[in-house]
Design a protein around this motif. Structure first.
Motif, PDB file in Angstrom:
ATOM      1  N   ALA A   1       3.726 -13.668   1.868  1.00  0.00           N
ATOM      2  CA  ALA A   1       2.317 -13.587   2.236  1.00  0.00           C
ATOM      3  C   ALA A   1       1.734 -12.207   1.972  1.00  0.00           C
ATOM      4  O   ALA A   1       0.520 -12.055   1.855  1.00  0.00           O
ATOM      5  CB  ALA A   1       2.134 -13.956   3.694  1.00  0.00           C
ATOM      6  N   ALA A   2       2.599 -11.203   1.873  1.00  0.00           N
ATOM      7  CA  ALA A   2       2.179  -9.836   1.547  1.00  0.00           C
ATOM      8  C   ALA A   2       3.408  -9.088   1.057  1.00  0.00           C
ATOM      9  O   ALA A   2       4.546  -9.525   1.273  1.00  0.00           O
ATOM     10  CB  ALA A   2       1.558  -9.136   2.753  1.00  0.00           C
ATOM     11  N   GLY A   3       3.179  -7.964   0.407  1.00  0.00           N
ATOM     12  CA  GLY A   3       4.301  -7.149  -0.028  1.00  0.00           C
ATOM     13  C   GLY A   3       5.028  -6.547   1.160  1.00  0.00           C
ATOM     14  O   GLY A   3       4.431  -6.296   2.201  1.00  0.00           O
ATOM     15  N   GLY A   4       6.322  -6.317   1.003  1.00  0.00           N
ATOM     16  CA  GLY A   4       7.075  -5.724   2.088  1.00  0.00           C
ATOM     17  C   GLY A   4       8.564  -5.715   1.826  1.00  0.00           C
ATOM     18  O   GLY A   4       9.019  -5.957   0.708  1.00  0.00           O
ATOM     19  N   LEU A   5       9.314  -5.451   2.880  1.00  0.00           N
ATOM     20  CA  LEU A   5      10.772  -5.329   2.801  1.00  0.00           C
ATOM     21  C   LEU A   5      11.428  -6.537   3.443  1.00  0.00           C
ATOM     22  O   LEU A   5      11.137  -6.875   4.598  1.00  0.00           O
ATOM     23  CB  LEU A   5      11.221  -4.057   3.517  1.00  0.00           C
ATOM     24  CG  LEU A   5      12.729  -3.772   3.538  1.00  0.00           C
ATOM     25  CD1 LEU A   5      13.214  -3.408   2.131  1.00  0.00           C
ATOM     26  CD2 LEU A   5      13.048  -2.647   4.524  1.00  0.00           C
TER      27      LEU A   5
ATOM     28  N   VAL B   1       0.822  -1.212   0.000  1.00  0.00           N
ATOM     29  CA  VAL B   1       0.000   0.000   0.000  1.00  0.00           C
ATOM     30  C   VAL B   1       0.852   1.256   0.000  1.00  0.00           C
ATOM     31  O   VAL B   1       0.607   2.193  -0.757  1.00  0.00           O
ATOM     32  CB  VAL B   1      -0.953  -0.006   1.223  1.00  0.00           C
ATOM     33  CG1 VAL B   1      -1.438   1.404   1.521  1.00  0.00           C
ATOM     34  CG2 VAL B   1      -2.152  -0.900   0.957  1.00  0.00           C
ATOM     35  N   THR B   2       1.864   1.280   0.852  1.00  0.00           N
ATOM     36  CA  THR B   2       2.667   2.491   0.980  1.00  0.00           C
ATOM     37  C   THR B   2       3.414   2.829  -0.303  1.00  0.00           C
ATOM     38  O   THR B   2       3.594   3.989  -0.644  1.00  0.00           O
ATOM     39  CB  THR B   2       3.661   2.362   2.164  1.00  0.00           C
ATOM     40  OG1 THR B   2       4.225   3.631   2.431  1.00  0.00           O
ATOM     41  CG2 THR B   2       4.741   1.345   1.886  1.00  0.00           C
ATOM     42  N   VAL B   3       3.833   1.804  -1.060  1.00  0.00           N
ATOM     43  CA  VAL B   3       4.540   2.045  -2.320  1.00  0.00           C
ATOM     44  C   VAL B   3       3.572   2.566  -3.379  1.00  0.00           C
ATOM     45  O   VAL B   3       3.853   3.558  -4.070  1.00  0.00           O
ATOM     46  CB  VAL B   3       5.234   0.762  -2.812  1.00  0.00           C
ATOM     47  CG1 VAL B   3       5.877   0.987  -4.190  1.00  0.00           C
ATOM     48  CG2 VAL B   3       6.284   0.302  -1.811  1.00  0.00           C
TER      49      VAL B   3
ATOM     50  N   HIS C   1       6.231  -5.860   6.898  1.00  0.00           N
ATOM     51  CA  HIS C   1       5.070  -5.396   6.137  1.00  0.00           C
ATOM     52  C   HIS C   1       4.534  -4.090   6.723  1.00  0.00           C
ATOM     53  O   HIS C   1       5.080  -3.552   7.692  1.00  0.00           O
ATOM     54  CB  HIS C   1       3.965  -6.462   6.149  1.00  0.00           C
ATOM     55  CG  HIS C   1       4.423  -7.810   5.722  1.00  0.00           C
ATOM     56  ND1 HIS C   1       4.655  -8.148   4.412  1.00  0.00           N
ATOM     57  CD2 HIS C   1       4.705  -8.932   6.448  1.00  0.00           C
ATOM     58  CE1 HIS C   1       5.049  -9.405   4.331  1.00  0.00           C
ATOM     59  NE2 HIS C   1       5.095  -9.892   5.554  1.00  0.00           N
ATOM     60  N   ALA C   2       3.458  -3.608   6.148  1.00  0.00           N
ATOM     61  CA  ALA C   2       2.820  -2.393   6.635  1.00  0.00           C
ATOM     62  C   ALA C   2       2.253  -2.595   8.026  1.00  0.00           C
ATOM     63  O   ALA C   2       1.965  -3.719   8.454  1.00  0.00           O
ATOM     64  CB  ALA C   2       1.705  -1.973   5.672  1.00  0.00           C
ATOM     65  N   ASP C   3       2.069  -1.498   8.728  1.00  0.00           N
ATOM     66  CA  ASP C   3       1.357  -1.471  10.004  1.00  0.00           C
ATOM     67  C   ASP C   3       2.040  -2.303  11.081  1.00  0.00           C
ATOM     68  O   ASP C   3       1.375  -2.862  11.952  1.00  0.00           O
ATOM     69  CB  ASP C   3      -0.089  -1.941   9.797  1.00  0.00           C
ATOM     70  CG  ASP C   3      -1.034  -1.412  10.868  1.00  0.00           C
ATOM     71  OD1 ASP C   3      -0.699  -0.390  11.500  1.00  0.00           O
ATOM     72  OD2 ASP C   3      -2.106  -2.014  11.075  1.00  0.00           O
TER      73      ASP C   3
ATOM     74  N   ALA D   1       4.542   6.973   5.537  1.00  0.00           N
ATOM     75  CA  ALA D   1       3.445   7.255   6.468  1.00  0.00           C
ATOM     76  C   ALA D   1       2.169   6.491   6.140  1.00  0.00           C
ATOM     77  O   ALA D   1       1.341   6.253   7.027  1.00  0.00           O
ATOM     78  CB  ALA D   1       3.151   8.757   6.485  1.00  0.00           C
ATOM     79  N   TYR D   2       1.992   6.093   4.889  1.00  0.00           N
ATOM     80  CA  TYR D   2       0.748   5.421   4.502  1.00  0.00           C
ATOM     81  C   TYR D   2       0.636   4.011   5.088  1.00  0.00           C
ATOM     82  O   TYR D   2      -0.461   3.491   5.253  1.00  0.00           O
ATOM     83  CB  TYR D   2       0.648   5.349   2.975  1.00  0.00           C
ATOM     84  CG  TYR D   2       0.741   6.681   2.288  1.00  0.00           C
ATOM     85  CD1 TYR D   2      -0.294   7.610   2.370  1.00  0.00           C
ATOM     86  CD2 TYR D   2       1.884   7.044   1.574  1.00  0.00           C
ATOM     87  CE1 TYR D   2      -0.201   8.850   1.756  1.00  0.00           C
ATOM     88  CE2 TYR D   2       1.988   8.286   0.952  1.00  0.00           C
ATOM     89  CZ  TYR D   2       0.945   9.185   1.049  1.00  0.00           C
ATOM     90  OH  TYR D   2       1.045  10.408   0.443  1.00  0.00           O
ATOM     91  N   ALA D   3       1.774   3.397   5.375  1.00  0.00           N
ATOM     92  CA  ALA D   3       1.788   1.992   5.790  1.00  0.00           C
ATOM     93  C   ALA D   3       0.929   1.741   7.023  1.00  0.00           C
ATOM     94  O   ALA D   3       0.248   0.717   7.111  1.00  0.00           O
ATOM     95  CB  ALA D   3       3.222   1.543   6.046  1.00  0.00           C
ATOM     96  N   LYS D   4       0.958   2.677   7.968  1.00  0.00           N
ATOM     97  CA  LYS D   4       0.265   2.423   9.235  1.00  0.00           C
ATOM     98  C   LYS D   4      -1.251   2.397   9.106  1.00  0.00           C
ATOM     99  O   LYS D   4      -1.956   2.015  10.044  1.00  0.00           O
ATOM    100  CB  LYS D   4       0.676   3.464  10.274  1.00  0.00           C
ATOM    101  CG  LYS D   4       0.308   4.893   9.945  1.00  0.00           C
ATOM    102  CD  LYS D   4       0.757   5.833  11.064  1.00  0.00           C
ATOM    103  CE  LYS D   4       0.506   7.297  10.752  1.00  0.00           C
ATOM    104  NZ  LYS D   4       1.473   7.810   9.765  1.00  0.00           N
TER     105      LYS D   4
END
Length: 387
Positions: free
Chosen positions: A276-280, A180-182, A312-314, A195-198
């Motif tokens: 399982a989800a997008g992330g770093l 989402v954040t990307v 991941h986000a959040d 900031a969008y990740a949270k």
């Protein structure tokens, strides 16, 4: 041979007592916790198919009815443009960060609009960035017609501003598989790109509440209110997918003096393991405790073997253990949902091929941050344990 645990961490008798009596919400029955194979999870009821009535919006915990009407307008705009539900999640997460889903000062629709290009604009009650306005804090077009997203009047209308956001989002190649954040940052070009990740979890919850679970439907589905859940192994609009297709051979939970901090999934050796989800990617290596990760382990072999951890986000992190060989990703790499990380193996503390899968909250990769992946993944529309 029965597959059993992945990573086991010893805890004291006192700590175990606290976990059983307090951490699980009171005294619990131990029957079935030891050695019982979990039943494969099924999708939850509600994967879209019904948009809430505007005049009778269900309550979303932590949000006002006014905020919900703004989110509703964003979803409706997306439906009109045939944007998949993943886009609704991205858009609402963006609006939560930019405006907290407010448009007018004190959320009063009677607040007078200033239609000319001016610094005296009807900014949100939560603040503003220079001359940006509306749910997405978009900058108006200058009087001479240069730059900007449109007129102030257009950008102060939730449906119109959402439509402009979606138009840019849809132009991005592969946006549905991006975190989402990307995706949000590629549209907004914010000075605070992380900031969008949270807001991803809140945005997903809002979409599910207002649409009877559309974020649990297929990621790329255009029939976003069809009510059809994402199939096993198919990413959901929440941005999550099961990491492997395979039965649960050992569940999350206490084992006498030990705690199993994940769930074991047991497909055939060599089965692809996906993010399982997008992330770093923050870890991709052989567990130092294991030693030689290129040979099959046993119950007497310590550690996770070849493993990967993703942020991941959040504040959510996932861990993938016992890969057959060196992971296919590296530290610092941004991965998309469903991207292959490696293959199912038996390196480390394993008596047979399986994936030990963990979910952690609050960016806490210790046992304190671990939660049961089964209900978490089920709520995301990507239940583990399916074939």
């Amino acid at each position: 041979m029965r597959r059993r645990r992945g990573i086991w961490v010893a805890v004291s008798v006192a700590a175990t007592f606290v976990l059983l009596c307090c951490g699980l919400g009171g005294t619990v029955a131990l029957t079935g916790l030891f050695g019982k194979q979990s039943t494969p999870a099924t999708n939850p009821v509600g994967c879209g198919g019904k948009l809430a009535s505007y005049g009778r919006l269900p309550q979303v915990s932590g949000y006002s009815q006014v905020q919900e009407t703004r989110a509703y307008a964003i979803i409706q705009a997306g439906m009109k443009m045939k944007v998949p539900a993943r886009g609704w999640v991205v858009a609402i997460a963006t609006a939560l960060q930019e405006s907290s889903l407010h448009v007018y000062a004190n959320d009063n629709p009677a607040y007078p609009l200033v239609v000319e290009h001016s610094m005296a604009l009807p900014h949100d009650s939560v603040g503003h960035d220079h001359d940006s306005v509306g749910l997405f804090q978009q900058r108006p077009t200058a009087p001479e017609g240069e730059g900007g997203w449109g007129t102030v009047k257009e950008l102060m209308d939730p449906a119109t501003s959402a439509g402009k956001f979606y138009k840019k989002l849809l132009s991005l190649p592969g946006w549905q598989q991006l975190p989402v954040t990307v995706a949000a940052q590629m549209v907004q070009n914010s000075a605070f790109p992380d900031a969008y990740a949270k807001w991803e979890s809140d945005a997903t919850n809002i979409v599910n509440t207002l649409t009877n679970g559309a974020a649990r439907g297929a990621l790329t589905a255009t029939a976003t209110t069809s009510g059809t859940c994402a199939a096993a192994g198919e990413p959901a609009a929440s941005g999550w997918v099961q990491p492997v297709k395979g039965p649960i051979s050992s569940p999350f939970g206490p084992r006498g003096g030990f705690m199993h901090y994940g769930v074991d999934l047991a497909p055939p050796k060599g089965t692809p393991i996906v993010a399982a989800a997008g992330g770093l990617v923050i870890t991709a290596k052989c567990d130092p405790d294991t030693g030689n990760c290129d040979t099959d382990g046993s119950m007497n072999t310590p550690g996770c073997g070849w493993y990967v951890e993703i942020k991941h986000a959040d504040g959510v992190n996932t861990r993938y253990c016992h890969m057959i060989e060196r992971p296919m990703v590296h530290v610092g790499q941004t991965v998309k949902v469903g991207q292959q990380l490696g293959k199912v193996g038996q390196s480390g503390n394993a008596d047979g091929p399986h994936l030990h899968f963990e979910v952690h909250l609050h960016n806490d990769l210790s046992g304190n941050g671990a939660i049961d992946p089964v209900p978490f993944m089920r709520d995301k529309g990507a239940p583990v344990g399916g074939r």
